[in-house]
Design a protein around this motif. Structure first.
Motif, PDB file in Angstrom:
ATOM      1  N   THR A   7       0.809  -1.205   0.000  1.00  0.00           N
ATOM      2  CA  THR A   7       0.000   0.000   0.000  1.00  0.00           C
ATOM      3  C   THR A   7       0.847   1.262   0.000  1.00  0.00           C
ATOM      4  N   SER A   8       2.000   1.225   0.600  1.00  0.00           N
ATOM      5  CA  SER A   8       2.929   2.351   0.580  1.00  0.00           C
ATOM      6  C   SER A   8       4.201   1.916   1.282  1.00  0.00           C
ATOM      7  N   GLY A   9       5.296   2.537   0.900  1.00  0.00           N
ATOM      8  CA  GLY A   9       6.557   2.221   1.550  1.00  0.00           C
ATOM      9  C   GLY A   9       6.736   0.733   1.714  1.00  0.00           C
ATOM     10  N   ILE A  10       6.999   0.326   2.914  1.00  0.00           N
ATOM     11  CA  ILE A  10       7.127  -1.105   3.174  1.00  0.00           C
ATOM     12  C   ILE A  10       5.958  -1.590   4.023  1.00  0.00           C
ATOM     13  N   THR A  11       4.833  -0.965   3.834  1.00  0.00           N
ATOM     14  CA  THR A  11       3.604  -1.333   4.523  1.00  0.00           C
ATOM     15  C   THR A  11       2.706  -2.093   3.569  1.00  0.00           C
ATOM     16  N   PHE A  12       2.067  -3.130   4.032  1.00  0.00           N
ATOM     17  CA  PHE A  12       1.164  -3.884   3.173  1.00  0.00           C
ATOM     18  C   PHE A  12       0.019  -4.445   3.988  1.00  0.00           C
TER      19      PHE A  12
END
Length: 173
Positions: free
Chosen positions: A140-145
Motif C-alpha cells: 500500500t505504501s513504503g514497506i507497509t502492506f
C-alpha cells in the motif's frame, strides 16, 4: 508439507533496464504537489562498508529518459560522499502495489548555470532493475502492506518460517 491453496509461485518478479511508464510519469518532474507523499530509499555503502539510507522525495528525482535518473543531494549527505567513492547506489520504492529496487551506476553532473542551491547533482544509469509483488498481499505504501484473502494461512506459514529461522539461528550461533 505444502499448502496447496497457496499459488505455486507467490513471488512475481520482473526485471527491467528501462523505467516502466508509471515510474517515468512519477519521475517526470511535473505536478510535484500531487507527488509530495512519495518517498524513495537511496541505498549506498560508505567507506566503512556500512549500508546507509537516504530518503528522497519526488522533488529530488528526475528521469530525463528511459534509462537515466538524475538526483539532487546535499553535499554533506553521507550518500553523496559514498556515491563519490563507489559510483554506485540502489534505489527502492513502492509504486502501484509493487516493490521496486534499481541498481544504479552514478556519475556527477555539473550544476546548471546560475544555480546557487548548494546541491550536488548526479546522473544515474540503470544497471539493473526489478519489481516484486506477491499475490497474497497488496503493498500500500513504503514497506507497509495488507494481507488479502487467506490471511490466516499466510500467518500460519509465517509462524512456521519464524520457527525455522529460530532453529537455524540457534544452530549457527
Amino acid at each position: 508439507m505444502s499448502d496447496s491453496s497457496l499459488p505455486q509461485r507467490p513471488l512475481e518478479q520482473t526485471a527491467f533496464d528501462e523505467w516502466p511508464d508509471a515510474v517515468r510519469a512519477l519521475f517526470d518532474g511535473s505536478s510535484l504537489a500531487s507527488k509530495t507523499g512519495f518517498t524513495a530509499s537511496l541505498l549506498t555503502v560508505d567507506a566503512n562498508q556500512h549500508i546507509r539510507t537516504s530518503l528522497l522525495g519526488a522533488g529530488e528525482l528526475y528521469a530525463p529518459d528511459s534509462r537515466t535518473l538524475c538526483i539532487a543531494l546535499w553535499p554533506q549527505a553521507r550518500a553523496a560522499r559514498a556515491i563519490a567513492q563507489s559510483g554506485r547506489a540502489a534505489l527502492s520504492f513502492v509504486l502501484e502495489e509493487a516493490f521496486y529496487q534499481v541498481q544504479l551506476l552514478v556519475a556527477p553532473l555539473p550544476p546548471a548555470d546560475g544555480d546557487d542551491s548548494g546541491l550536488v547533482y548526479m546522473s544515474c544509469t540503470i544497471d539493473s532493475g526489478e519489481t516484486q509483488s506477491v499475490r497474497y498481499a497488496r503493498l500500500t505504501s513504503g514497506i507497509t502492506f495488507e494481507l488479502e484473502e487467506g490471511a490466516e494461512k499466510v500467518l500460519d506459514r509465517w509462524e512456521r518460517q519464524i520457527e525455522q529461522l529460530k532453529r537455524a539461528a540457534a544452530l549457527g550461533g
